[in-house]
Design a protein around this motif. Structure first.
Motif: not given
Lengths: 99, 775
Positions: B470-475, B481-483, B493-496, B499-510
């Motif tokens: 699933s994915l959704d763009f923020s308003s 873009l949340a994936v 991700y920040n699609v602006k 750089d394709s590795e532009s993951c801003v945040l991830s929940s993998s450590e939560c």
């Protein structure tokens, strides 16, 4: 170098688009440095479009010196020629937009 | 002629020039190269040398004189034997010559010049000043005394004959005139010179009592009488005297030719502007214009040749336009094609140009399709067939979809499209999430951001670690873009950036993260409970582990709180055992989809794997507000109607679509058309009675106004692919369908005969008519 690969890829994609007849990259001095057409055609295009771009750019800047020409498109009966202008180079693409 | 002259003549072997004589031997002064050979300088030298030779031995004249060529004296006589030997023009200052008293040698060319000191009379030329060892003879005495001296010297012997040398060719040190010297201000003072007295004979005063006073007085009287008698006296005659002007001589002078260069330029507005903003560039521009000669272009020569012609204005703009190129950069200097290409290709502007160029080319290619998308009238080619139009006008217009184009590229081929979302700000940007790919070469997950302007290559392609569900763009932050992925992790991700590795945040450590696939994500704007005016955006997710979580950003990434846990609802039947035993393990049932109410953002619906639909509220995380039971298979999608309040649709794998009203426990309508699971369902954003549904085989467009039994448009999927997801495009009549082969196809709805704003009423009417059927 990854950027270079990306640029190369994009250029190849453009060259293989539907209807594109040729692509020419011309440097500052008017020497074509990358082309997919034959030599005589390339030189002719490079020379002529360089002159035309200068003229067009001069026109735009005469009206407003802070403005600058970014893109030039000429639609002729047979082709469409698109010229992207920068200070350092010219990118000329000839497409036959068959519809 | 004087005796002396005659004597002189005897002693010299002079060359006598007579008018008849033809041969002229002019000896030149050898050593010092005096150019006044026309003068009769040689006579003196000749004289002196003669003298020296004639002195004979014992002479202290040194050998140096020996290399003096015996010169011959030139003397010119006219027909009457008058000596008309031309006098030399130069008269040296004899006083200056006395400085060289110690000279013994005769090789002073100044001697030659010194010999120019001639007496006024032209009869002979004599050295009249020489210095003898120790004794000096002052020059410029009267000629008579000179002659006496000469007599003396003739008798005296071996006198070192010295000639005053003229400060002739003093080497003047040339002072280099520097710029500063030219610039320095020199003051010139002009003042009156002192009066020069030419004749000053002071009067003598004699006392009247002196002895010779009478004589003086007598003389005075005589003088006075003389003055008186002067007028009219024959003794005294006025005479005028004329001064002779020398004859002018014209002389020719030659100088180096002055090189003239034509220079011209054209001034344009931008040229002046450029010069103004960058003063250091004007010198370069000037040097450019000068150094144009080495331009390697053949074409340039013709244009510059035109420039050199008189008409400056016509084609000269090419040269000046060329000078507008800011050739300060590194490209201009190197003629190396390879390095040029490299530099150009690495520059950002080139990449931008490529982007624009690609879009332009594709714009040409896809022009009719894109125009149809934008609901513009299609431009037709001049030579297109006109007959086609007539055909179309005749056939009855039935609702249909027209295939416009498909977003697909090599990256996405083989992957199934799991989710699609439009960007909230730039409605031309489409985010697509892809699931597993057929080949295992690539990473399992892929997110592509497509732009309408380029259907052949995505603007961004982000590889993810696991299949995207699933994915959704923020308003609030349109570039975020949340994936949500299959392994339960959520990444923003920040699609602006490129750089394709532009993951801003991830929940993998939560620690609280989902451990099961995140089936749906949504950015919602929720009002803060207290203020009620501010809208805070938060990310809500529903996952297969039965939790609905609200995510927020904390220091170490994302963290979540649970809004709701989807507990399994026991059936109301009591167990046979009599006691209402609650199972200790309250298992959670996976949630598959959810949707927030369009106006009241605290109320949402959740669809579960069991087929139940729960209505929940954000403020209550324990109990459901309501439960809707109808489906007995997993509910795949729930969606509120954007136009009609309280109406929502749900679709499920039990082949049915149900239309619900919020306060009714049972659905108002049920739709089914095929016997396949319905994957996705969406309301049309424009028409309240129209919705689209996708099942595995086909795309169906339903219009409740026309028929509630059958869809009005059915589009079958291409062979071999199953349609998986659906998205309507706002502002336009298009529908996007994603399939299992990685294609996102854009269809345009045509000929839907629906009205406009009265849709909601129509829907209401339909529903009301259905209401009596409900219990």
């Amino acid at each position: 170098m990854a950027e270079h690969a990306g640029v190369e890829e994009t250029l190849k994609r453009i060259e293989s688009q539907k209807g594109v007849i040729g692509t020419i990259v011309v440097n500052t001095e008017g020497i074509p440095i990358r082309t997919t057409l034959d030599n005589s055609t390339t030189i002719q295009y490079a020379k002529l479009f360089r002159l035309l771009s200068m003229m067009a750019r001069s026109t735009v800047r005469d009206i407003d010196p802070q403005n600058d020409l970014a893109f030039l498109r000429i639609r002729s009966k047979k082709h469409e020629i698109m010229v992207a202008l920068e200070n350092d180079f010219l990118l000329i693409v000839i497409q036959n937009p068959c519809e | 002629m004087s005796d002396v002259a005659k004597e002189e003549r005897k002693k010299r072997s002079t060359l006598v020039l007579r008018p008849s004589s033809r041969t002229i031997n002019i000896s030149v002064s050898g050593i010092h190269g005096v150019h006044q050979s026309t003068r009769d300088t040689n006579s003196i030298i000749g004289c002196s040398s003669r003298r020296s030779f004639s002195l004979g031995g014992g002479s202290k004249v040194l050998v140096k004189s020996a290399f003096q060529t015996p010169r011959q004296v030139v003397r010119v006589f006219d027909e009457e034997d008058n000596d008309v030997t031309p006098q030399s023009l130069y008269q040296a200052d004899p006083a200056a010559g006395q400085a060289k008293a110690s000279r013994l040698f005769l090789d002073e060319i100044s001697a030659g010049s010194a010999s120019d000191q001639t007496a006024a009379t032209g009869s002979f030329t004599m050295p009249f000043s020489r210095s003898i060892l120790g004794s000096r003879i002052s020059s410029q005495s009267t000629i008579e005394s000179m002659n006496e001296e000469i007599e003396d010297t003739f008798s005296k012997r071996d006198l070192p004959i010295n000639f005053p040398d003229v400060p002739g060719k003093r080497d003047t040190v040339k002072e280099h005139v520097t710029e500063d010297m030219l610039r320095e201000v020199t003051d010139v003072y002009i003042s009156e010179t002192d009066s020069i007295s030419l004749l000053d004979i002071s009067s003598t005063l004699v006392s009247a009592d002196a002895d010779d006073a009478e004589a003086t007085m007598e003389r005075n009287n005589q003088y006075a009488e003389l003055c008186r008698n002067r007028m009219g006296n024959d003794k005294y005659v006025d005479r005028s005297v004329q001064t002779l002007n020398g004859a002018a001589k014209s002389k020719q002078v030659q100088s180096d030719s002055i090189v003239m260069v034509d220079s011209a330029t054209t001034v344009t507005t931008w040229d002046m502007y450029d010069t103004l903003i960058s003063p250091e560039r004007c010198e370069e521009v000037c040097s450019q214009e000068v150094g144009r000669a080495d331009y390697p272009e053949a074409g340039e020569d013709t244009s510059r040749g035109a420039e050199r012609s008189v008409s400056v204005g016509s084609m000269a703009s090419t040269a000046s336009a060329a000078s507008s190129l800011k050739e300060v950069d590194a490209f201009g200097s190197s003629l190396n094609v390879e390095s040029d290409l490299q530099l150009i290709m690495l520059s950002e502007r080139f990449q931008h140009c490529l982007l624009v160029m690609e879009r332009s080319i594709l714009g040409n290619t896809f022009q009719p399709k894109l125009a149809a998308y934008r609901q513009l009238p299609v431009t037709e080619e001049a030579d297109s067939v006109v007959e086609q139009r007539e055909e179309d006008a005749e056939s009855p217009r039935s609702p249909a979809v027209e295939h416009l184009w498909a977003f697909s590229c090599e990256l996405s081929r083989g992957r199934s499209v799991s989710s699609m979302a439009w960007n909230k700000k730039n409605t031309d940007l489409l985010g697509v999430g892809y699931g597993e790919s057929g080949s295992s070469k690539q990473k399992p997950g892929l997110v592509c951001c497509w732009s309408l302007k380029n259907p052949t290559w995505p603007e961004r392609a982000i590889q993810c670690d696991s299949a995207v569900t699933s994915l959704d763009f923020s308003s609030n932050n349109p570039s975020q873009l949340a994936v949500g992925m299959q392994d339960g992790s959520i990444a923003i991700y920040n699609v602006k950036s490129q750089d394709s590795e532009s993951c801003v945040l991830s929940s993998s450590e939560c620690p609280n993260r989902h451990l099961d696939p995140v089936w749906q994500l949504r950015w919602t704007q929720q009002e803060l409970s207290l203020t009620g005016e501010e809208k805070v955006e938060s990310l809500i997710s529903v996952a297969a582990d039965g939790r609905i979580s609200k995510w927020f950003i904390c220091s170490s990434g994302l963290d979540c709180i649970d809004l709701m846990k989807l507990k399994k609802i026991q059936s109301t039947k009591k167990k046979a055992g009599g006691t209402k035993a609650e199972s200790v393990l309250s298992a959670l049932t996976p949630g598959l989809c959810f949707d927030f109410h369009p106006t009241d953002s605290s109320v949402y619906l959740v669809g579960t794997l069991e087929g139940l639909i729960h209505k929940c509220s954000c403020s209550n995380n324990q109990h459901f507000l309501e439960t809707y039971r109808k489906h007995f298979c997993p509910v795949n999608r729930i969606t509120w109607s954007p136009l009609s309040p309280d109406v929502f649709l749900s679709c499920s794998s039990d082949w049915t679509i149900q239309l619900w009203k919020q306060d009714h426990h049972l659905p108002m309508f049920g739709f089914s058309s095929t016997q396949t699971a319905v994957c996705d369902i969406k309301w049309s954003p424009k028409w309240a009675t129209v919705f689209g549904a996708v099942n595995e085989e086909q795309l169906e467009i339903w219009d409740l106004n026309s028929s509630i039994l059958d869809p009005i448009i059915v589009q079958s999927a291409a062979a071999g692919v199953t349609m998986e997801s659906l998205l309507f495009a706002a502002q336009t009549d298009c529908v996007l369908v994603g399939d299992s082969d990685g294609h996102v196809t854009v269809y345009q709805l045509k000929n839907l005969s629906v009205g406009e704003s009265s849709q909601v009423d129509i829907l209401e009417d339909i529903l009301r008519s259905a209401a009596p059927k409900q219990l």
